[in-house]
Design an enzyme around this catalytic site. Sequence first.
Site, PDB file in Angstrom:
ATOM      1  N   PRO A 116      38.107  50.423  25.278  1.00 52.02           N
ATOM      2  CA  PRO A 116      38.016  49.052  25.797  1.00 52.02           C
ATOM      3  C   PRO A 116      36.593  48.526  25.637  1.00 52.02           C
ATOM      4  O   PRO A 116      35.626  49.289  25.687  1.00 52.02           O
ATOM      5  CB  PRO A 116      38.373  49.206  27.280  1.00 52.02           C
ATOM      6  CG  PRO A 116      39.018  50.538  27.408  1.00 52.02           C
ATOM      7  CD  PRO A 116      38.449  51.396  26.332  1.00 52.02           C
ATOM      8  N   LYS A 117      36.468  47.233  25.432  1.00 56.98           N
ATOM      9  CA  LYS A 117      35.157  46.595  25.382  1.00 56.98           C
ATOM     10  C   LYS A 117      34.831  46.065  26.773  1.00 56.98           C
ATOM     11  O   LYS A 117      35.420  45.091  27.230  1.00 56.98           O
ATOM     12  CB  LYS A 117      35.139  45.458  24.356  1.00 56.98           C
ATOM     13  CG  LYS A 117      33.758  44.855  24.149  1.00 56.98           C
ATOM     14  CD  LYS A 117      33.776  43.774  23.083  1.00 56.98           C
ATOM     15  CE  LYS A 117      32.374  43.233  22.828  1.00 56.98           C
ATOM     16  NZ  LYS A 117      31.770  42.642  24.037  1.00 56.98           N
ATOM     17  N   TRP A 118      33.880  46.709  27.420  1.00 56.34           N
ATOM     18  CA  TRP A 118      33.548  46.379  28.802  1.00 56.34           C
ATOM     19  C   TRP A 118      32.663  45.145  28.873  1.00 56.34           C
ATOM     20  O   TRP A 118      31.802  44.938  28.019  1.00 56.34           O
ATOM     21  CB  TRP A 118      32.865  47.570  29.470  1.00 56.34           C
ATOM     22  CG  TRP A 118      33.781  48.740  29.559  1.00 56.34           C
ATOM     23  CD1 TRP A 118      33.956  49.727  28.640  1.00 56.34           C
ATOM     24  CD2 TRP A 118      34.702  49.011  30.614  1.00 56.34           C
ATOM     25  NE1 TRP A 118      34.932  50.600  29.057  1.00 56.34           N
ATOM     26  CE2 TRP A 118      35.399  50.187  30.266  1.00 56.34           C
ATOM     27  CE3 TRP A 118      35.000  48.377  31.821  1.00 56.34           C
ATOM     28  CZ2 TRP A 118      36.382  50.735  31.092  1.00 56.34           C
ATOM     29  CZ3 TRP A 118      35.977  48.925  32.646  1.00 56.34           C
ATOM     30  CH2 TRP A 118      36.652  50.093  32.266  1.00 56.34           C
ATOM     31  N   ASP A 176      37.018  42.817  27.552  1.00 55.23           N
ATOM     32  CA  ASP A 176      36.621  41.837  26.550  1.00 55.23           C
ATOM     33  C   ASP A 176      37.141  42.148  25.152  1.00 55.23           C
ATOM     34  O   ASP A 176      36.634  41.630  24.178  1.00 55.23           O
ATOM     35  CB  ASP A 176      35.083  41.784  26.539  1.00 55.23           C
ATOM     36  CG  ASP A 176      34.536  40.531  25.911  1.00 55.23           C
ATOM     37  OD1 ASP A 176      35.306  39.570  25.760  1.00 55.23           O
ATOM     38  OD2 ASP A 176      33.350  40.519  25.562  1.00 55.23           O
ATOM     39  N   GLY A 177      38.166  43.003  25.023  1.00 64.64           N
ATOM     40  CA  GLY A 177      38.678  43.359  23.711  1.00 64.64           C
ATOM     41  C   GLY A 177      38.607  44.847  23.477  1.00 64.64           C
ATOM     42  O   GLY A 177      38.743  45.656  24.409  1.00 64.64           O
TER      43      GLY A 177
END
Length: 355
Positions: free
Chosen positions: A28-30, A177-178
């Site tokens: 995950p994009k934190w 965030d993606g």
Amino acid sequence: MELPINPPVKPMLAKPVAAIPPGQIYEPKWDGFRSIIFRDGDEIEIGSRNEKPMTRYFPEVVEAVRANFPPRAVIDGEVIVADTARNTLDFEALQQRIHPAASRVKMLSEQTPAGFVAFDLLALGDEDLTEVPFGERRARLLEVLKDAKPPVYVTPATDDLETATRWFAEFEGAGLDGLIAKPRDLIYQPDKRVMSKIKHKRTADCVVAGYRVHKSADNRIGSLLLGLYDERGVLASVGVIGAFPIAVREELFAELQPLVTSFEGHPWNWAAHEDGERTPRKNEYSRWNNGKDLSFTPLRPERVVEVRYDYMEGVRFRHTAQFERWRPDREPRTCTYEQLERPVQFDLAEVLTSR
């Protein structure tokens, strides 16, 4: 500090790609502050993207590192703040944590405590791991933080494309965030864009209600202020667009002059401003650029522009939106929040506790 890698170190970066690349490791994009944390016994430093230490702003993270990290280690990750009431990440609350007053730092560390999500191990003991393939670094990270307790977490990761695709859809509901994609054999390369990031892209039709001039000249547009009508029929401020070529900035300035108006009767009339209303604030100053005047020239809200945006944080675009095209066919009053895609809510705790 006497570590194999000593601060400051710039983190390894990601370049945007349109689709999830196959055959990689996905995380995950934190949505937090990127940070490399250094621990050498009792000495702890929380680094940042700009290489300035953030240690003093997050005393609770320092204590969590002392309780959970190996005695000597360098770990890359993200400092985050979770909104437990909404069960999502809260970047705005995280921004508020950067404050010069020690008393406020202490108060905020108790009111909006931060955590740390680890996703890479750069050094352990006397061993520099930056030349070790990422797949091995990931396995070592899981081992050294296997007993870590909140607020220290290890990011989930998968090499299954189907799972990553599901995460991309689901995790946005928890404020993420993606996705980040990393080749399994990737060595750690500070300040190099060698990872991939896949972010959500959406469009919205917004009302242009003002502008700020460019720093280079008073006859060039710096940014356009965007609005959407809320459920009360009030034009709320949602963000800005500003990435234009110089020639376009000058053309826009000339085009918009017939729409310049006074604040009298404008939707963002300072005199009519009420506490809590979602409008720009007169003589507002940027927290990140001390002294930068954020006041603007008001325009009659008659032009509509289509913009690209990543996602919403509350009632505003999380990042600066991007120009897509003008929409002369759209009536400004039809530009409402109802057009926006809302992600399905997802349990942040489930993301944090999954490895």
